[in-house]
Design an enzyme around this catalytic site. Structure first.
Site, PDB file in Angstrom:
ATOM      1  N   HIS B 117       1.033  -1.123   0.186  1.00  0.00           N
ATOM      2  CA  HIS B 117      -0.590   0.207  -0.141  1.00  0.00           C
ATOM      3  C   HIS B 117       1.143   1.083  -0.171  1.00  0.00           C
ATOM      4  O   HIS B 117       2.330   0.829   0.430  1.00  0.00           O
ATOM      5  CB  HIS B 117      -0.944  -0.157   1.278  1.00  0.00           C
ATOM      6  CG  HIS B 117      -1.757   0.875   1.516  1.00  0.00           C
ATOM      7  ND1 HIS B 117      -1.621   2.260   2.063  1.00  0.00           N
ATOM      8  CD2 HIS B 117      -3.723   0.513   1.481  1.00  0.00           C
ATOM      9  CE1 HIS B 117      -2.503   2.737   1.731  1.00  0.00           C
ATOM     10  NE2 HIS B 117      -3.597   2.058   1.970  1.00  0.00           N
ATOM     11  N   ASP B 194       3.446  -3.973   7.708  1.00  0.00           N
ATOM     12  CA  ASP B 194       2.094  -3.186   8.373  1.00  0.00           C
ATOM     13  C   ASP B 194       0.935  -4.271   8.594  1.00  0.00           C
ATOM     14  O   ASP B 194       0.910  -4.881   7.306  1.00  0.00           O
ATOM     15  CB  ASP B 194       1.873  -2.998   6.444  1.00  0.00           C
ATOM     16  CG  ASP B 194       0.639  -2.179   5.967  1.00  0.00           C
ATOM     17  OD1 ASP B 194       0.011  -2.249   7.318  1.00  0.00           O
ATOM     18  OD2 ASP B 194       0.555  -1.223   5.199  1.00  0.00           O
ATOM     19  N   GLN B 197      -4.301  -5.222   7.200  1.00  0.00           N
ATOM     20  CA  GLN B 197      -5.569  -5.510   6.831  1.00  0.00           C
ATOM     21  C   GLN B 197      -4.720  -7.196   6.906  1.00  0.00           C
ATOM     22  O   GLN B 197      -5.494  -8.329   7.356  1.00  0.00           O
ATOM     23  CB  GLN B 197      -4.409  -6.247   5.044  1.00  0.00           C
ATOM     24  CG  GLN B 197      -4.914  -4.779   4.538  1.00  0.00           C
ATOM     25  CD  GLN B 197      -6.514  -5.014   4.333  1.00  0.00           C
ATOM     26  OE1 GLN B 197      -7.021  -5.303   5.091  1.00  0.00           O
ATOM     27  NE2 GLN B 197      -7.108  -3.227   4.272  1.00  0.00           N
ATOM     28  N   LYS B 220     -10.806  -0.693  10.429  1.00  0.00           N
ATOM     29  CA  LYS B 220     -10.508  -2.364   9.126  1.00  0.00           C
ATOM     30  C   LYS B 220     -10.861  -3.124  10.035  1.00  0.00           C
ATOM     31  O   LYS B 220     -11.058  -4.124  10.032  1.00  0.00           O
ATOM     32  CB  LYS B 220      -9.464  -2.132   9.109  1.00  0.00           C
ATOM     33  CG  LYS B 220      -9.256  -1.418   7.836  1.00  0.00           C
ATOM     34  CD  LYS B 220      -8.092  -1.432   7.029  1.00  0.00           C
ATOM     35  CE  LYS B 220      -7.556  -0.329   6.427  1.00  0.00           C
ATOM     36  NZ  LYS B 220      -8.244   0.393   5.127  1.00  0.00           N
ATOM     37  N   CYS B 359      -5.004   1.908  -3.797  1.00  0.00           N
ATOM     38  CA  CYS B 359      -3.198   2.488  -3.117  1.00  0.00           C
ATOM     39  C   CYS B 359      -2.754   1.941  -2.935  1.00  0.00           C
ATOM     40  O   CYS B 359      -1.588   2.044  -2.717  1.00  0.00           O
ATOM     41  CB  CYS B 359      -3.980   3.422  -1.653  1.00  0.00           C
ATOM     42  SG  CYS B 359      -5.020   4.183  -1.070  1.00  0.00           S
TER      43      CYS B 359
END
Lengths: 153, 407
Positions: B117, B194, B197, B220, B359
């Site tokens: 991303h 990261d 997700q 999220k 993104c």
């Protein structure tokens, strides 16, 4: 999907728009041009190359290539047909009408629909506010080309 | 029958016909989260860490308890190593700025992957440019997994950072975090994951992951927008300079110098976002109640079903590894129908999907597309969502089909 929603969708994706998306008119590049634009919409990745030839204030030729959704490609195709042979002033006036049409400010009379020709097919866009940008992209490129602005990219 | 969990989510309960397939962008919020935030404001709201009166002490405790709950959920034994931020983007910028400017020099290398991303790509790219370091993008396999052999070949003693996602937001690839971390560790590089997700869909277990930093977003994972976090190793956080200066993060301020508060406060300048922290803690408790193994199993089942059914629709191409290697994401293109046209047609059928570059422009460029359509599942999704998706895609195909009597 309710009946009215289906009708909205059919109006947005009517056959004129789908046809122009499949087989765009004036598609390609001009060998000789007085202005060339390359514009991108960073939000959605749509891209257009627009070549313009203006002589004595008249758009004598215009061609484009575009990567993007059906609405943006069809709009570019129909626009090139509509402005070819028009003066700057006439092209500007058409843009104003187009903008009012896609933002729902113009509810054209049958007479106006006749004058607008295939551009009238974009009246359905007004029900999809987030698609106004798609429909308007080519017109903004044309405006910039007529002003002689340098391409942003 | 619809997923009974929809009843926990007021927005979904109020819209029984809605097929919300954009949870990778943001999840819907269960009532327990909304209630927890309201309860905090109605009963315990005050500026924490100013404890001159009982109400402020209660606000401080709520904030402290929220951090402990979230840390437990993410497998962090030391909750002071969990810093609250606005979300993953701020967390990654925090590391790239505070750690990066103190540790990256000319000639160093920073490696990211082509899956990233923009939030885990651009901060490293800009850090590299600013410090005269080399920015390297690790390539992918043909099914959008990180090419581990390529990563092994890329790392060297010059590599100072390897930054990669736990799960790709654009195509759903679940990365082998421990294996990638080991490759980075072998050359002494900082490992940054990261988890935007990852945290919503998988058991994170930070202490066993062997990464130095893990970034995540609350919104999220059933939590409110505007809060997330950064988990870091204590020794690294303590050695790092602060990211922002202001109230709460200082110890002593004199005219000629200042000293910093202890963790986590050193990295939390200004009045903390207590209500959102409380909301996020309630979200973690909610997900814990389901169990993260069940969360993943539920998403995988729907992903496999959707992928299988999409494979029968002419012209559809699904990106990423097979469903067993993805989280609840189905990223696809459909012949020459642009994803934005698909999204509009699906929306008119009550199906919310994301269309665009997600993104992740570097990934889109490698896929050779400007955009994909992405359907993503979560705890409240069900087979009827898949049915609606397939039905709407078929309508799109019919609408865009070449007419029999073409010119």
């Amino acid at each position: 999907m309710s009946g009215s929603e289906r009708a909205d969708l059919m109006e947005l994706y009517q056959s004129i728009i789908l046809d122009h998306n499949r087989r765009p008119k004036n598609y390609g590049a001009l060998e000789v041009a007085t202005a060339r634009r390359h514009d991108r919409n960073p939000a959605c990745g749509d891209e257009i190359h627009l070549d313009l030839h203006v002589e004595d204030d008249v758009i004598t030729d215009v061609k484009f290539t575009a990567e993007g959704c059906a609405v943006s490609r069809a709009s570019a195709s129909i626009m090139t047909q509509a402005v070819k042979g028009k003066s700057r002033e006439e092209a500007d006036a058409l843009f104003v009408q187009f903008r009012e049409l896609v933002t729902g400010k113009l509810n054209p009379t049958p007479d106006e629909v006749r004058k607008l020709g295939e551009i009238a097919a974009f009246s359905g866009v007004s029900r999809f506010p987030i698609r106004v940008k798609c429909a308007s992209m080519a017109w903004h490129s044309l405006q910039a080309a007529l002003r002689g602005d340098a391409s942003a990219s | 029958m619809r997923n009974p969990r929809r009843a926990d989510f007021p927005l979904l309960a109020a819209n029984p016909e809605l097929h919300y397939l954009d949870s990778a962008a943001t999840s819907q919020k269960p009532r327990v989260v909304l209630d927890a935030m309201r309860d905090y404001y109605e009963r315990d709201n005050a500026n924490p860490h100013r404890g001159a009166y009982d109400l402020s002490v209660r606000a401080t405790e709520r904030y402290h308890d929220a951090r402990a709950t979230i840390a437990r959920f993410l497998g962090v034994a030391d909750p002071d190593c969990l810093l609250f931020t606005r979300g993953t983007t701020e967390s990654l910028n925090l590391v790239a700025t505070a750690w990066g400017y103190a540790n990256i020099n000319a000639g160093d290398e920073i490696i990211v992957t082509a899956l990233e991303h923009h939030a885990n790509f651009v901060p490293w790219q800009q850090l590299a440019f600013a410090r005269g370091a080399r920015f390297v993008v690790c390539p992918l396999t043909s099914d959008e997994r990180v090419d581990l052999d390529a990563l092994r070949a890329l790392v060297s003693s010059r590599t100072k950072v390897v930054a990669f996602s736990h799960v790709s937001n654009a195509v759903g690839t679940v990365n082998p975090v421990q294996e990638m971390a080991a490759i980075a560790r072998a050359v002494g590089a900082l490992v940054v994951c990261d988890g935007a997700q990852g945290a919503p869909h998988l058991r994170v277990g930070f202490d066993a992951l062997d990464v130095d930093f893990y970034a995540f977003s609350g919104h999220k994972m059933c939590g409110p927008m505007g809060i997330g976090g950064l988990i870091g190793r204590r020794d690294i956080l303590e050695a790092m300079p602060p990211y922002q200066f202001g109230g709460d993060m200082i110890e002593f301020v004199r005219d000629d110098h200042s000293t910093w508060n202890v963790l986590p406060h050193k990295f939390e300048a200004g009045t903390p976002n207590v209500a959102d922290a409380v909301g996020l803690a309630a979200a973690c408790t909610y997900l814990d109640g389901i169990g993260m193994d069940d969360v993943l199993a539920h998403e995988r089942a729907l992903t496999a079903l959707a992928t299988e059914r999409l494979s029968h629709i002419e012209g559809i191409r699904v990106y990423g590894p097979p469903p067993a290697g993805r989280s609840g994401v189905v990223s696809f293109t459909m012949s020459d129908i642009h994803p934005h046209d698909l999204a509009t047609i699906l929306d008119q059928n009550g199906v919310c999907i994301r269309a665009g570059h997600h993104c992740a422009q570097p990934l889109m460029r490698r896929l050779g597309v400007s955009a994909t359509a992405r359907a993503s599942f979560y705890v409240y999704s069900d087979e009827r969502d898949v049915d609606a998706l397939v039905l709407a895609l078929d309508k799109a195909r019919v609408l865009f089909a070449e007419p029999a009597t073409s010119r």
